[in-house]
Each structure stands twice: as C-alpha cells, then as structure tokens.
Design a protein around this motif. Structure first.
Motif, mmCIF file in Angstrom:
data_model
loop_
_atom_site.group_PDB
_atom_site.id
_atom_site.type_symbol
_atom_site.label_atom_id
_atom_site.label_comp_id
_atom_site.label_asym_id
_atom_site.label_seq_id
_atom_site.Cartn_x
_atom_site.Cartn_y
_atom_site.Cartn_z
ATOM 1 N N UNK A 5 55.579 9.045 21.718
ATOM 2 C CA UNK A 5 55.176 8.930 20.316
ATOM 3 C C UNK A 5 55.851 7.724 19.654
ATOM 4 N N UNK A 6 57.099 7.491 20.004
ATOM 5 C CA UNK A 6 57.837 6.371 19.428
ATOM 6 C C UNK A 6 57.220 5.046 19.877
ATOM 7 N N UNK A 7 56.871 4.970 21.170
ATOM 8 C CA UNK A 7 56.243 3.749 21.672
ATOM 9 C C UNK A 7 54.890 3.507 21.014
ATOM 10 N N UNK A 8 54.138 4.584 20.832
ATOM 11 C CA UNK A 8 52.835 4.456 20.181
ATOM 12 C C UNK A 8 52.990 3.981 18.737
ATOM 13 N N UNK A 9 53.979 4.523 18.035
ATOM 14 C CA UNK A 9 54.219 4.133 16.643
ATOM 15 C C UNK A 9 54.623 2.667 16.566
ATOM 16 N N UNK A 10 55.455 2.214 17.481
ATOM 17 C CA UNK A 10 55.879 0.819 17.485
ATOM 18 C C UNK A 10 54.701 -0.094 17.800
ATOM 19 N N UNK A 11 53.878 0.301 18.753
ATOM 20 C CA UNK A 11 52.706 -0.484 19.112
ATOM 21 C C UNK A 11 51.709 -0.545 17.948
ATOM 22 N N UNK A 12 51.491 0.589 17.303
ATOM 23 C CA UNK A 12 50.563 0.637 16.174
ATOM 24 C C UNK A 12 51.064 -0.231 15.021
ATOM 25 N N UNK A 13 52.352 -0.181 14.732
ATOM 26 C CA UNK A 13 52.876 -0.989 13.634
ATOM 27 C C UNK A 13 52.823 -2.481 13.982
ATOM 28 N N UNK A 14 53.045 -2.836 15.235
ATOM 29 C CA UNK A 14 52.955 -4.228 15.645
ATOM 30 C C UNK A 14 51.520 -4.740 15.511
ATOM 31 N N UNK A 15 50.554 -3.939 15.938
ATOM 32 C CA UNK A 15 49.151 -4.329 15.820
ATOM 33 C C UNK A 15 48.757 -4.459 14.353
ATOM 34 N N UNK A 16 49.204 -3.545 13.528
ATOM 35 C CA UNK A 16 48.897 -3.604 12.091
ATOM 36 C C UNK A 16 49.524 -4.852 11.462
ATOM 37 N N UNK A 17 50.745 -5.178 11.833
ATOM 38 C CA UNK A 17 51.407 -6.366 11.296
ATOM 39 C C UNK A 17 50.698 -7.646 11.690
ATOM 40 N N UNK A 18 50.290 -7.729 12.950
ATOM 41 C CA UNK A 18 49.568 -8.913 13.415
ATOM 42 C C UNK A 18 48.215 -9.023 12.701
ATOM 43 N N UNK A 19 47.543 -7.902 12.540
ATOM 44 C CA UNK A 19 46.243 -7.907 11.858
ATOM 45 C C UNK A 19 46.382 -8.340 10.407
ATOM 46 N N UNK A 20 47.372 -7.802 9.700
ATOM 47 C CA UNK A 20 47.578 -8.188 8.310
ATOM 48 C C UNK A 20 47.951 -9.661 8.186
ATOM 49 N N UNK A 21 48.769 -10.143 9.086
ATOM 50 C CA UNK A 21 49.137 -11.558 9.076
ATOM 51 C C UNK A 21 47.934 -12.447 9.310
ATOM 52 N N UNK A 22 47.097 -12.067 10.255
ATOM 53 C CA UNK A 22 45.894 -12.837 10.544
ATOM 54 C C UNK A 22 44.959 -12.855 9.336
ATOM 55 N N UNK A 23 44.784 -11.705 8.683
ATOM 56 C CA UNK A 23 43.929 -11.639 7.502
ATOM 57 C C UNK A 23 44.490 -12.500 6.366
ATOM 58 N N UNK A 24 45.794 -12.492 6.177
ATOM 59 C CA UNK A 24 46.413 -13.291 5.122
ATOM 60 C C UNK A 24 46.209 -14.780 5.377
ATOM 61 N N UNK A 25 46.412 -15.211 6.600
ATOM 62 C CA UNK A 25 46.233 -16.622 6.942
ATOM 63 C C UNK A 25 44.773 -17.023 6.773
ATOM 64 N N UNK A 26 43.867 -16.181 7.203
ATOM 65 C CA UNK A 26 42.445 -16.460 7.069
ATOM 66 C C UNK A 26 42.048 -16.569 5.598
ATOM 67 N N UNK A 27 42.535 -15.647 4.781
ATOM 68 C CA UNK A 27 42.234 -15.669 3.346
ATOM 69 C C UNK A 27 42.783 -16.931 2.693
#
Length: 75
Positions: A5-27
């Motif tokens: 569960x901890x690994x999944x949470x870390x992976x999910x937060x990393x994916x969310x962070x990368x996605x938000x960063x990509x959206x911010x740069x694109x915007x």
C-alpha cells in the motif's frame, strides 16, 4: 501487505505530481504564445483600479442627485 500500500501511494503521488507539473508547463507555454503575460498581481491591480473608478463615478452620481434634491427643496 502494508508495504504494498505504501509503494502504491508513493507511485500514485509521483504520477500525480508529474501530471500536474506537465499541465502547468503546458498551460504556461500556451499562455505565453497568446501574449497574455499578465501576472496575478497585475490582474488584481487592474480590477482594483476599475472598482475604484466605478465607485468614484457612483459617488459623483449620488452627489449630483443630492444636489438636485436640495435645489428642489430650497425652491
């Protein structure tokens, strides 16, 4: 089980962070292409100026109405 569960949470937060960063740069890149480089501070400052100008106009209108009423009462 807890480690999974901890690994999944870390992976999910990393994916969310990368996605938000990509959206911010694109915007931001699209915004720069359109020439809309106004900062939030400038937008608030412009809104404040407009609000002040509207208030001054209304104050003048109210003062004019008061003067008209006083002129009619005195006559």
């Amino acid at each position: 089980m807890r480690e999974g569960k901890r690994n999944f949470a870390m992976l999910a937060s990393a994916v969310a962070g990368v996605s938000l960063g990509w959206l911010a740069v694109d915007y931001l890149s699209k915004r720069q292409e359109q020439g809309e480089n106004k900062s939030v501070f400038e937008c608030v400052k412009n809104f404040e100026k407009k609000l002040y100008a509207d208030g001054a106009m209304r104050a003048n209108d109210i003062e004019r109405i008061k003067q008209e009423v006083n002129d009619k009462i005195v006559k």
